[in-house]
Design a protein around this motif. Structure first.
Motif, mmCIF file in Angstrom:
data_model
loop_
_atom_site.group_PDB
_atom_site.id
_atom_site.type_symbol
_atom_site.label_atom_id
_atom_site.label_comp_id
_atom_site.label_asym_id
_atom_site.label_seq_id
_atom_site.Cartn_x
_atom_site.Cartn_y
_atom_site.Cartn_z
ATOM 1 N N ASN A 82 0.813 -1.222 0.000
ATOM 2 C CA ASN A 82 0.000 0.000 0.000
ATOM 3 C C ASN A 82 0.845 1.271 0.000
ATOM 4 O O ASN A 82 0.310 2.380 -0.047
ATOM 5 N N ALA A 83 2.167 1.107 0.086
ATOM 6 C CA ALA A 83 3.056 2.266 0.120
ATOM 7 C C ALA A 83 3.163 2.897 -1.268
ATOM 8 O O ALA A 83 3.087 2.218 -2.288
ATOM 9 N N HIS A 84 3.355 4.213 -1.293
ATOM 10 C CA HIS A 84 3.569 4.929 -2.550
ATOM 11 C C HIS A 84 5.073 4.896 -2.871
ATOM 12 O O HIS A 84 5.893 4.774 -1.963
ATOM 13 N N PRO A 85 5.452 5.078 -4.119
ATOM 14 C CA PRO A 85 4.636 5.351 -5.308
ATOM 15 C C PRO A 85 3.850 4.115 -5.775
ATOM 16 O O PRO A 85 4.285 2.982 -5.624
ATOM 17 N N MET A 86 2.669 4.405 -6.375
ATOM 18 C CA MET A 86 1.881 3.394 -7.068
ATOM 19 C C MET A 86 2.305 3.383 -8.536
ATOM 20 O O MET A 86 2.599 4.436 -9.105
ATOM 21 N N ILE A 87 2.311 2.193 -9.120
ATOM 22 C CA ILE A 87 2.722 2.060 -10.519
ATOM 23 C C ILE A 87 1.612 1.396 -11.313
ATOM 24 O O ILE A 87 1.012 0.422 -10.857
ATOM 25 N N SER A 88 1.351 1.932 -12.489
ATOM 26 C CA SER A 88 0.369 1.348 -13.398
ATOM 27 C C SER A 88 1.073 0.770 -14.619
ATOM 28 O O SER A 88 1.703 1.507 -15.392
ATOM 29 N N ARG A 89 0.999 -0.553 -14.729
ATOM 30 C CA ARG A 89 1.515 -1.286 -15.890
ATOM 31 C C ARG A 89 2.952 -0.906 -16.248
ATOM 32 O O ARG A 89 3.302 -0.764 -17.432
ATOM 33 N N ASP A 90 3.773 -0.704 -15.234
ATOM 34 C CA ASP A 90 5.205 -0.409 -15.388
ATOM 35 C C ASP A 90 5.471 0.878 -16.161
ATOM 36 O O ASP A 90 6.609 1.107 -16.608
ATOM 37 N N GLN A 91 4.463 1.718 -16.311
ATOM 38 C CA GLN A 91 4.627 2.928 -17.107
ATOM 39 C C GLN A 91 4.429 4.205 -16.293
ATOM 40 O O GLN A 91 5.221 5.136 -16.381
ATOM 41 N N VAL A 92 3.360 4.258 -15.493
ATOM 42 C CA VAL A 92 3.036 5.457 -14.717
ATOM 43 C C VAL A 92 3.378 5.208 -13.251
ATOM 44 O O VAL A 92 2.971 4.193 -12.674
ATOM 45 N N ALA A 93 4.121 6.128 -12.649
ATOM 46 C CA ALA A 93 4.398 6.095 -11.205
ATOM 47 C C ALA A 93 3.808 7.354 -10.593
ATOM 48 O O ALA A 93 3.934 8.452 -11.161
ATOM 49 N N LEU A 94 3.163 7.193 -9.438
ATOM 50 C CA LEU A 94 2.416 8.317 -8.864
ATOM 51 C C LEU A 94 2.475 8.285 -7.342
ATOM 52 O O LEU A 94 2.387 7.224 -6.726
ATOM 53 N N VAL A 95 2.623 9.475 -6.747
ATOM 54 C CA VAL A 95 2.465 9.646 -5.297
ATOM 55 C C VAL A 95 1.327 10.632 -5.058
ATOM 56 O O VAL A 95 1.047 11.505 -5.889
ATOM 57 N N HIS A 96 0.682 10.492 -3.891
ATOM 58 C CA HIS A 96 -0.578 11.213 -3.677
ATOM 59 C C HIS A 96 -0.770 11.527 -2.200
ATOM 60 O O HIS A 96 -0.601 10.650 -1.344
ATOM 61 N N ASN A 97 -1.132 12.752 -1.901
ATOM 62 C CA ASN A 97 -1.646 13.145 -0.589
ATOM 63 C C ASN A 97 -3.131 13.438 -0.743
ATOM 64 O O ASN A 97 -3.540 14.051 -1.732
ATOM 65 N N GLY A 98 -3.945 13.060 0.253
ATOM 66 C CA GLY A 98 -5.365 13.388 0.202
ATOM 67 C C GLY A 98 -6.239 12.161 0.125
ATOM 68 O O GLY A 98 -5.784 11.024 0.319
ATOM 69 N N ILE A 99 -7.506 12.369 -0.180
ATOM 70 C CA ILE A 99 -8.490 11.290 -0.265
ATOM 71 C C ILE A 99 -9.360 11.504 -1.495
ATOM 72 O O ILE A 99 -9.912 12.601 -1.686
ATOM 73 N N ILE A 100 -9.492 10.483 -2.319
ATOM 74 C CA ILE A 100 -10.350 10.532 -3.507
ATOM 75 C C ILE A 100 -11.700 9.920 -3.138
ATOM 76 O O ILE A 100 -11.802 8.724 -2.859
ATOM 77 N N GLU A 101 -12.729 10.737 -3.144
ATOM 78 C CA GLU A 101 -14.034 10.296 -2.650
ATOM 79 C C GLU A 101 -14.756 9.363 -3.618
ATOM 80 O O GLU A 101 -15.560 8.522 -3.195
ATOM 81 N N ASN A 102 -14.488 9.490 -4.908
ATOM 82 C CA ASN A 102 -15.179 8.634 -5.884
ATOM 83 C C ASN A 102 -14.284 7.495 -6.364
ATOM 84 O O ASN A 102 -14.397 7.017 -7.497
ATOM 85 N N HIS A 103 -13.382 7.018 -5.504
ATOM 86 C CA HIS A 103 -12.444 5.974 -5.934
ATOM 87 C C HIS A 103 -13.151 4.654 -6.225
ATOM 88 O O HIS A 103 -12.732 3.916 -7.125
#
Length: 602
Positions: A82-103
């Motif tokens: 569950n630790a960041h960065p999150m990776i999508s299909r070995d292409q996109v890496a992302l870090v995030h602060n906050g909460i996405i309500e419509n996840h």
């Protein structure tokens, strides 16, 4: 809460990222991670240990573009997956602060499109969403993606196919853009960029920025090119150095005389201009509403006594997280005050915006960070000069908030003809003497260390105060439970016989703030109620009270009574008691469990 650092430069940025992340440890976290562009792909490191462990993992790693993160868990337990960065299909890496309500809604949509999820986080949803929208331009994909998000976020993103590019975006959570001599940076806190960037710009709501080593592009919430004001990055020099102190909290407790002196900053007269009021906004105020959370709300509760006594204006103090959830009655002649150390406290910001939407536009921000959202949005503002506060449990920010609120009480009183020239001089003299009084309070530390040894064996404590010292008792109880994990409650001393007295035994230490004020005799009666039930008293008192140590009564006496400013002085021994009890119990004083320094989620 969480910390973000991103960089695109002409030199190896891994040491810069890790140094920035280490500067953000004070915000609180339970995991951390790093992702860099390297050899046409993305390299990622994650750990549930401290940044120091991440530094060991990163030994030998070099890159010119990267992002990193400290995480405070919301969605999903503290765990490596569950630790960041999150990776999508070995292409996109992302870090995030906050909460996405419509996840949940987005997750279902992305699963239907074939995306697999490896974590329980809302953050992974953003990474997959950006990947699904990517068509060769990361800046464009992020701009499309954030339009789909509901909630609060600050993000930093890499794509393996775009070397040298980092994209950041924010809404509801802070993000700053930094410029250095050979690169650009983004971070959730300017402190992270000290030493790397020489100037910073604070991004506004809805901004999206794309940085490379030599340039940046910035668009606003309407997707239009935007400019933000550059500010020199404050030199934090020794702010993150412990010096002779064992913990940052101890250091910050002892910095309070200087912090108060700096906040007063040569003030010679009581004037509305202290709060940026050049339009007479304060003159027509009929009521005051103070919105704050935690420690800052106790500063507001003390201020209620001051403002009502000196200016004769009614004051309400509301917990910010509760205020906007109820059907309140707005009054456009109310001065709404937001009090926050960081100026980014999500609940307080939301409460202020709610009040503004109700037509209460006379707003004053009191906080410790000049470029914060609260300071930018309020029509009036007062910057405290506590300096960087790293310990999660606030100390010097609290005392400087009290100084600011006392100055406000004097301004409001003077505008209403309730402060003559002699009274103004007397109050200013008392304020100037505060650093000396605080030094005297700090000198009680050896006695407090002895008390702390007794507290280490306790599981519960009761704190008592009366009048304007009751909020100080509340603050003392909060400090003790925050960092020592001893359950503590505070009550107005007169309420003892209405319930709390049932808890009093010889195993329940009762900490009492007992200054030499008009309520002293009543307070002494309350102390007798405790002793009659076998309770053990720990009393912070001052000159002339005639409260002496005796069997079952421990007393520490400050050398002088400080009148209306007594709460500012009396909170210092309570801070020291909490600190030394926590040290004796072996807890992580500066980073207490489950807590974060800057609470940027609601």
């Amino acid at each position: 809460m969480c910390g973000i650092v991103g960089a695109a430069a002409q030199h190896d940025i891994v040491p810069t990222l890790l140094e920035g992340l280490q500067r953000l440890e004070y915000r609180g976290y339970d995991s951390c991670g790093l992702a860099v562009q390297k050899d046409g792909g993305i390299s990622r490191l994650r750990t549930t240990q401290r940044v120091a462990d991440l530094r060991v993992q990163a030994e030998g790693l070099q890159a010119v573009t990267g992002i990193c993160h400290t995480r405070w868990a919301t969605h999903g337990a503290p765990a490596t997956h569950n630790a960041h960065p999150m990776i999508s299909r070995d292409q996109v890496a992302l870090v995030h602060n906050g909460i996405i309500e419509n996840h949940d809604e987005l997750r279902a949509e992305l699963r239907a499109a074939g995306y697999a999820f490896d974590s329980q986080t809302d953050t992974e949803v953003i990474a997959h969403l950006i990947h699904s929208l990517y068509a060769g331009d990361l800046f464009a994909a992020v701009r499309q993606a954030v339009r789909r998000l509901r909630g609060a976020y600050a993000i930093a993103v890499l794509h393996a196919g775009e070397p040298g590019v980092v994209v950041g975006a924010r809404a509801g959570n802070p993000l700053v853009l930094g410029q250095g001599s050979d690169g650009f940076y983004i971070a959730s806190d300017a402190l992270a960029l000290a030493g790397a960037a020489h100037q910073v710009a604070y991004l506004e709501e809805g901004d999206v920025v794309c940085i490379t080593a030599g340039a940046f592009r910035l668009v606003d919430a309407a997707d239009q090119p935007a400019l933000r004001d550059w500010r020199p990055l404050e030199a934090y020099s020794g702010a993150t150095e412990l010096g002779p102190y064992r913990h940052y909290m101890q250091k910050e407790i002892f910095e309070q005389p200087r912090a108060v002196a700096d906040t007063l900053g040569g003030i010679e007269h009581i004037d509305p201009a202290l709060f940026g009021d050049s339009a007479g906004t304060l003159a027509g105020v009929r009521r005051v509403l103070i919105l704050a959370c935690g420690t800052s709300s106790y500063a507001g509760a003390v201020a209620r006594h001051w403002i009502e006594a000196l200016a004769r204006i009614p004051v309400d103090v509301e917990t910010a997280s509760e205020y906007r959830t109820r059907d309140s009655v707005p009054d456009p002649e109310t001065l709404v005050i937001g009090v926050s150390q960081s100026g980014e406290t999500a609940d307080t910001l939301s409460a202020l915006r709610h009040a503004r939407a109700l037509g209460m536009t006379r707003q004053l921000a009191i906080c410790n960070v000049a470029g914060s959202a609260m300071m930018r949005e309020a029509s009036l503002r007062f910057l405290t000069h506590a300096g960087v506060e790293i310990g999660v449990a606030s100390t010097k920010a609290f005392t400087t908030q009290l100084v600011a609120l006392f100055l406000l009480a004097l301004v409001l009183a003077k505008q209403r003809g309730r402060l003559d020239a002699q009274a103004e001089r007397d109050h200013l003299q008392a304020l100037r003497h505060l650093p000396v009084a605080l030094q005297a309070a700090l000198a009680t530390e050896p006695q407090i260390i002895a008390w702390a040894e007794a507290f280490t064996r306790k599981n519960n404590a009761l704190f008592l105060g009366r009048g304007m010292h009751f909020p100080i008792a509340q603050e003392g109880a909060l400090k003790l439970k925050e960092i020592s994990y001893i359950h503590a409650e505070a009550y107005p001393a007169g309420e003892l016989k209405h319930g709390p007295l049932a808890l009093v035994t010889d195993e329940m230490p009762v900490v009492t703030v007992a200054p030499n004020d008009v309520l002293l005799d009543k307070l002494k009666s309350n102390l007798q109620e405790v002793r009659a039930r076998g309770g053990e008293l720990y009393v912070f008192t001052d000159a002339g009270t005639r409260i002496e140590a005796s069997p079952g009564v421990h007393a520490i006496r400050l050398p002088e009574h400080y009148g209306l400013l007594s709460p500012i002085v009396h909170v210092v021994p309570l801070q020291l008691l909490a600190y030394h009890t926590a040290v004796a119990r072996g807890t992580d004083v500066d980073k207490p469990r489950n807590l974060a320094k800057s609470v940027t989620v609601e």
